[in-house]
Design a protein around this motif. Structure first.
Motif, mmCIF file in Angstrom:
data_model
loop_
_atom_site.group_PDB
_atom_site.id
_atom_site.type_symbol
_atom_site.label_atom_id
_atom_site.label_comp_id
_atom_site.label_asym_id
_atom_site.label_seq_id
_atom_site.Cartn_x
_atom_site.Cartn_y
_atom_site.Cartn_z
ATOM 1 N N ARG A 16 -27.900 18.469 28.207
ATOM 2 C CA ARG A 16 -27.059 19.117 29.195
ATOM 3 C C ARG A 16 -27.353 20.612 29.289
ATOM 4 N NH1 ARG A 16 -22.985 16.113 26.558
ATOM 5 N NH2 ARG A 16 -22.203 18.031 25.608
ATOM 6 N N CYS A 18 -29.618 22.322 30.792
ATOM 7 C CA CYS A 18 -29.888 22.779 32.161
ATOM 8 C C CYS A 18 -30.045 21.559 33.055
ATOM 9 C CB CYS A 18 -31.135 23.650 32.216
ATOM 10 S SG CYS A 18 -31.525 24.214 33.895
ATOM 11 N N GLU A 19 -29.147 21.420 33.982
ATOM 12 C CA GLU A 19 -29.212 20.297 34.911
ATOM 13 C C GLU A 19 -30.202 20.578 36.043
ATOM 14 O OE1 GLU A 19 -28.575 16.634 36.501
ATOM 15 O OE2 GLU A 19 -27.663 17.358 34.647
ATOM 16 N N ILE A 56 -19.958 24.551 38.982
ATOM 17 C CA ILE A 56 -21.127 23.712 38.727
ATOM 18 C C ILE A 56 -22.210 24.517 38.016
ATOM 19 C CG2 ILE A 56 -22.951 22.323 39.784
ATOM 20 C CD1 ILE A 56 -20.997 21.790 42.105
ATOM 21 N N ARG A 59 -21.071 25.002 34.371
ATOM 22 C CA ARG A 59 -20.964 23.729 33.637
ATOM 23 C C ARG A 59 -22.335 23.129 33.357
ATOM 24 N NH1 ARG A 59 -18.873 19.483 37.432
ATOM 25 N NH2 ARG A 59 -21.110 19.325 37.875
ATOM 26 N N ASP A 60 -23.229 23.188 34.358
ATOM 27 C CA ASP A 60 -24.532 22.532 34.243
ATOM 28 C C ASP A 60 -25.643 23.472 33.802
ATOM 29 O OD1 ASP A 60 -23.284 20.238 35.030
ATOM 30 O OD2 ASP A 60 -24.113 20.211 37.065
ATOM 31 N N CYS A 128 -35.365 22.103 32.880
ATOM 32 C CA CYS A 128 -34.197 21.525 33.542
ATOM 33 C C CYS A 128 -34.520 20.118 34.042
ATOM 34 C CB CYS A 128 -33.752 22.393 34.710
ATOM 35 S SG CYS A 128 -33.366 24.106 34.254
ATOM 36 N N ARG A 213 -25.899 17.134 43.084
ATOM 37 C CA ARG A 213 -26.840 16.028 42.916
ATOM 38 C C ARG A 213 -26.759 14.999 44.054
ATOM 39 N NH1 ARG A 213 -24.433 14.955 36.987
ATOM 40 N NH2 ARG A 213 -24.004 17.135 36.593
#
Length: 216
Positions: A16, A18-19, A56, A59-60, A128, A213
């Motif tokens: 998690r 780096c998304e 976002i 969080r990501d 990521c 996403r």
């Protein structure tokens, strides 16, 4: 068993880390005047301050970079990869975007060369899960190479290319159609802003779609 659980936890946390790595490539060619350039930078700063986007990004652990582009040999990485760790860091990034100086004046429009340069920036990107280029502009090419080779390269690299087309009012959708036909990858999408005045809200909606996403 405890040791195994701990290892799994560490691996999950790393996954998690780096998304998304999102590079925003902004058109600063001759068709973009000083006021329109400021609309673009202010619009990006507003998007970064939007509570839904900010949530976002933090969080990501989203990584962000900004590239300005115009003619065939005119691309500048104005802000290298940054991963804001908290609200203060994100606010500082928005402030930097807001005061970012324009890189080029009186230059052509070469999106093919811009996309190639944007892809090169991923050589230094954080690790990521997803890699996305957000190409924005208000014109079709009048210089540089055909962007087809850059789009093929993006797909081979696993980089998604999305587009934000800025259209003149009453002029149809020439920029949108070009972005869809020649720049966006098969897993990407294009959104249209009706004039530069619509840029900020379109960019906000586009970033939410990218970072949430929801693709294709």
């Amino acid at each position: 068993m405890l040791r195994l659980a701990l290892c799994l936890c560490v691996l999950s946390s790393a996954a998690r880390a780096c998304e998304t790595a999102l590079l925003l490539a902004m058109d600063v060619s001759n068709s973009v005047d000083a006021a329109e350039y400021r609309i673009q930078t202010d619009g990006l700063a507003l998007a970064l301050r939007d509570p839904s986007i900010a949530e976002i990004v933090l969080r990501d652990r989203v990584a962000l970079a900004v590239l300005q582009w115009s003619g065939p040999d005119r691309q500048e990485l104005s802000l290298g990869w940054l991963q804001p760790g908290d609200t203060a860091g994100l606010a500082a990034l928005a402030a930097r975007v807001e005061t970012m100086p324009r890189a080029f004046l009186l230059s052509d429009t070469a999106p093919g060369a811009a996309l190639m340069a944007a892809l090169d920036v991923f050589a230094t990107a954080p690790d990521c899960k997803r890699r996305i280029i957000d190409m924005s502009g208000d014109g079709t090419p009048n210089a540089g190479s055909n962007p087809a080779a850059a789009r093929v390269r993006a797909e081979r690299m696993g980089v998604t290319v999305n587009g934000l087309a800025i259209e003149a009012q009453g002029a149809g959708l020439p920029v949108t159609n070009f972005y869809r036909r020649s720049l966006a990858t098969r897993d990407g999408f294009v959104m249209t802003a009706r004039s530069h005045r619509g840029y900020a809200e379109t960019l906000r909606a586009k970033m939410l779609r990218e970072l949430s996403r929801v693709l294709g």
